[in-house]
Design a protein around this motif. Structure first.
Motif, PDB file in Angstrom:
ATOM      1  N   ARG A  75      19.366 -26.904  42.466  1.00 49.41           N
ATOM      2  CA  ARG A  75      19.359 -25.440  42.601  1.00 49.41           C
ATOM      3  C   ARG A  75      20.708 -24.901  43.098  1.00 49.41           C
ATOM      4  NH1 ARG A  75      14.700 -24.047  46.613  1.00 49.41           N
ATOM      5  NH2 ARG A  75      13.737 -25.704  45.359  1.00 49.41           N
ATOM      6  N   TRP A  76      21.472 -25.724  43.825  1.00 48.66           N
ATOM      7  CA  TRP A  76      22.763 -25.279  44.345  1.00 48.66           C
ATOM      8  C   TRP A  76      23.927 -25.880  43.563  1.00 48.66           C
ATOM      9  CZ3 TRP A  76      19.622 -26.955  48.897  1.00 48.66           C
ATOM     10  CH2 TRP A  76      18.868 -25.889  49.407  1.00 48.66           C
ATOM     11  N   VAL A  77      23.679 -26.193  42.300  1.00 50.83           N
ATOM     12  CA  VAL A  77      24.735 -26.643  41.394  1.00 50.83           C
ATOM     13  C   VAL A  77      24.998 -25.514  40.408  1.00 50.83           C
ATOM     14  CG1 VAL A  77      25.471 -28.391  39.729  1.00 50.83           C
ATOM     15  CG2 VAL A  77      23.935 -29.022  41.622  1.00 50.83           C
ATOM     16  N   SER A  78      26.153 -24.886  40.513  1.00 49.48           N
ATOM     17  CA  SER A  78      26.444 -23.714  39.688  1.00 49.48           C
ATOM     18  C   SER A  78      27.663 -23.970  38.807  1.00 49.48           C
ATOM     19  CB  SER A  78      26.698 -22.482  40.578  1.00 49.48           C
ATOM     20  OG  SER A  78      27.753 -22.724  41.488  1.00 49.48           O
ATOM     21  N   GLY A  79      27.795 -23.149  37.772  1.00 50.29           N
ATOM     22  CA  GLY A  79      28.896 -23.301  36.828  1.00 50.29           C
ATOM     23  C   GLY A  79      30.107 -22.465  37.214  1.00 50.29           C
ATOM     24  N   VAL A  80      31.272 -22.919  36.789  1.00 48.89           N
ATOM     25  CA  VAL A  80      32.531 -22.198  37.001  1.00 48.89           C
ATOM     26  C   VAL A  80      33.152 -21.931  35.636  1.00 48.89           C
ATOM     27  CG1 VAL A  80      34.807 -22.213  38.076  1.00 48.89           C
ATOM     28  CG2 VAL A  80      32.890 -23.342  39.222  1.00 48.89           C
ATOM     29  N   ALA A  81      33.263 -20.667  35.293  1.00 49.40           N
ATOM     30  CA  ALA A  81      33.846 -20.320  33.999  1.00 49.40           C
ATOM     31  C   ALA A  81      35.318 -20.711  33.964  1.00 49.40           C
ATOM     32  CB  ALA A  81      33.695 -18.821  33.744  1.00 49.40           C
ATOM     33  N   GLY A  82      35.733 -21.287  32.850  1.00 44.05           N
ATOM     34  CA  GLY A  82      37.148 -21.566  32.637  1.00 44.05           C
ATOM     35  C   GLY A  82      37.642 -22.894  33.161  1.00 44.05           C
ATOM     36  N   LEU A  83      36.804 -23.633  33.885  1.00 43.43           N
ATOM     37  CA  LEU A  83      37.212 -24.951  34.377  1.00 43.43           C
ATOM     38  C   LEU A  83      36.307 -26.011  33.757  1.00 43.43           C
ATOM     39  CD1 LEU A  83      37.857 -24.377  38.200  1.00 43.43           C
ATOM     40  CD2 LEU A  83      39.543 -24.552  36.358  1.00 43.43           C
ATOM     41  N   PRO A  84      36.881 -27.066  33.193  1.00 44.33           N
ATOM     42  CA  PRO A  84      36.057 -28.113  32.578  1.00 44.33           C
ATOM     43  C   PRO A  84      35.399 -29.002  33.625  1.00 44.33           C
ATOM     44  CG  PRO A  84      38.372 -28.706  32.448  1.00 44.33           C
ATOM     45  CD  PRO A  84      38.329 -27.314  33.006  1.00 44.33           C
ATOM     46  N   THR A  85      34.236 -29.502  33.295  1.00 51.13           N
ATOM     47  CA  THR A  85      33.584 -30.510  34.129  1.00 51.13           C
ATOM     48  C   THR A  85      34.468 -31.746  34.204  1.00 51.13           C
ATOM     49  OG1 THR A  85      31.390 -29.714  33.505  1.00 51.13           O
ATOM     50  CG2 THR A  85      31.543 -31.977  34.339  1.00 51.13           C
TER      51      THR A  85
END
Length: 317
Positions: A81-91
């Motif tokens: 639930r506390w794992v969120s995405g960051v636009a513009g940065l690759p995994t």
């Protein structure tokens, strides 16, 4: 109110791409296996495998690898639930080479910046972090902003339970490694447990000799210091004056990279169980040895029966 988590970890996540051939360089590898990786995430998986209620605080890219990591966490029983995405940065992606028994070079692809360093303090669920029976954070989380401030905010929210500082020294993640000790000291002031190998305790304390390093960690504010010494086993010392020296379990090493994370998850399990110090260390050592005998990290984390068997046998078969 939801019951507190047994363990909340905070820190790195990524995709591990491990060669399916041992003893050859990446230039010669033809096939790879894909696994969930990152120390904080692996520790979460290890604790979940041992039956604990676990969540991880981290961030991924908004890409297919990020989606894969969400699915993998859920499959392993870790709350995402506390794992969120960051636009513009690759995994992030990490490759390793496998040269048993003791050479496992790592190649981190975390550019231009890893999403897990974009954790912001105002996004944290500080109530849940404060309530967790164990909160586990890592040295890598201190290497850059805003992750550093978020990590320190999480530590400051803690007033009970065990707060574990995984020293997790990765010099390539620091713009100026000389700055690390001051940030480590700030985190140690909030931690109750410190865990690290000889290189890591030296960064944190300036001491490399295990007993001196453990005492320096206790002097820095923790209640339990755990110094991992590779083939020399592990030394643990606590503020009550107890100590335990536990040798490693004999094992044919295939890939030693996940052993420390298995040790960490098992350490959490033993602390939560209230075991005496030597039993905790023997159990954690056994969990680490089991994973060292396997190729992958996250999916190699052992179940309770496997650890119990290794502890009883005194060897990983």
């Amino acid at each position: 109110m939801t019951d507190p988590y047994d363990v909340i970890t905070m820190g790195r996540i990524g995709v591990d791409l491990y060669p399916l051939q041992a003893g050859v360089s990446l230039a010669e590898v033809s096939t790879f296996g894909k696994f969930l990786g990152g120390s904080a995430s692996n520790v979460a998986v290890a604790a979940a495998r041992l039956g604990r209620r676990v969540a991880v605080v981290t961030r991924t890219g908004e890409d297919p690898f990020g989606a894969y990591l969400h699915g993998a966490l859920r499959e392993f029983g870790v709350d995402d639930r506390w794992v969120s995405g960051v636009a513009g940065l690759p995994t992030p992606v990490t490759f390793c080479e496998v040269f048993p028994p003791d050479d496992f070079p790592l190649y981190f692809y975390r550019l231009p910046k890893a999403p897990d360093l974009e954790i912001h303090a105002d996004e944290l669920d500080l109530d849940a972090i404060a309530a967790a029976r164990i909160f586990w954070m890592t040295g890598t989380g201190l290497c850059a902003e805003p992750s550093r401030s978020a990590t320190l905010a999480a530590l400051a929210a803690r007033s009970g339970g065990s707060t574990v500082f995984d020293l997790d020294w990765r010099p390539m993640f620091w713009a100026d490694p000389a700055e690390a000790r001051a940030h480590y000291a700030a985190a140690l002031a909030h931690a109750t447990v410190a865990v690290g190998n000889l290189d890591e305790v030296e960064i944190a304390t300036g001491e490399r000799e295990p007993v001196a390093a453990a005492r320096a960690l206790l002097d820095a504010g923790v209640e339990l210091a755990v110094v991992k010494q590779g083939p020399e086993g592990v030394l643990a010392m606590n503020r009550a004056g107890e100590s335990a020296r536990v040798p490693p379990l004999p094992v044919k090493v295939l890939n030693g990279l996940g052993a420390g994370d298995a040790f960490g998850g098992a350490l959490c399990h033993g602390l939560l169980a209230g075991w005496e110090l030597e039993r905790v260390m023997r159990y954690a050592n056994a969990a680490g040895a089991i994973v060292a005998s396997r190729l992958e990290c996250s999916s190699a984390m052992p179940f309770p029966a496997e650890v119990a068997l290794a502890v009883d046998a005194g060897v990983v078969t």
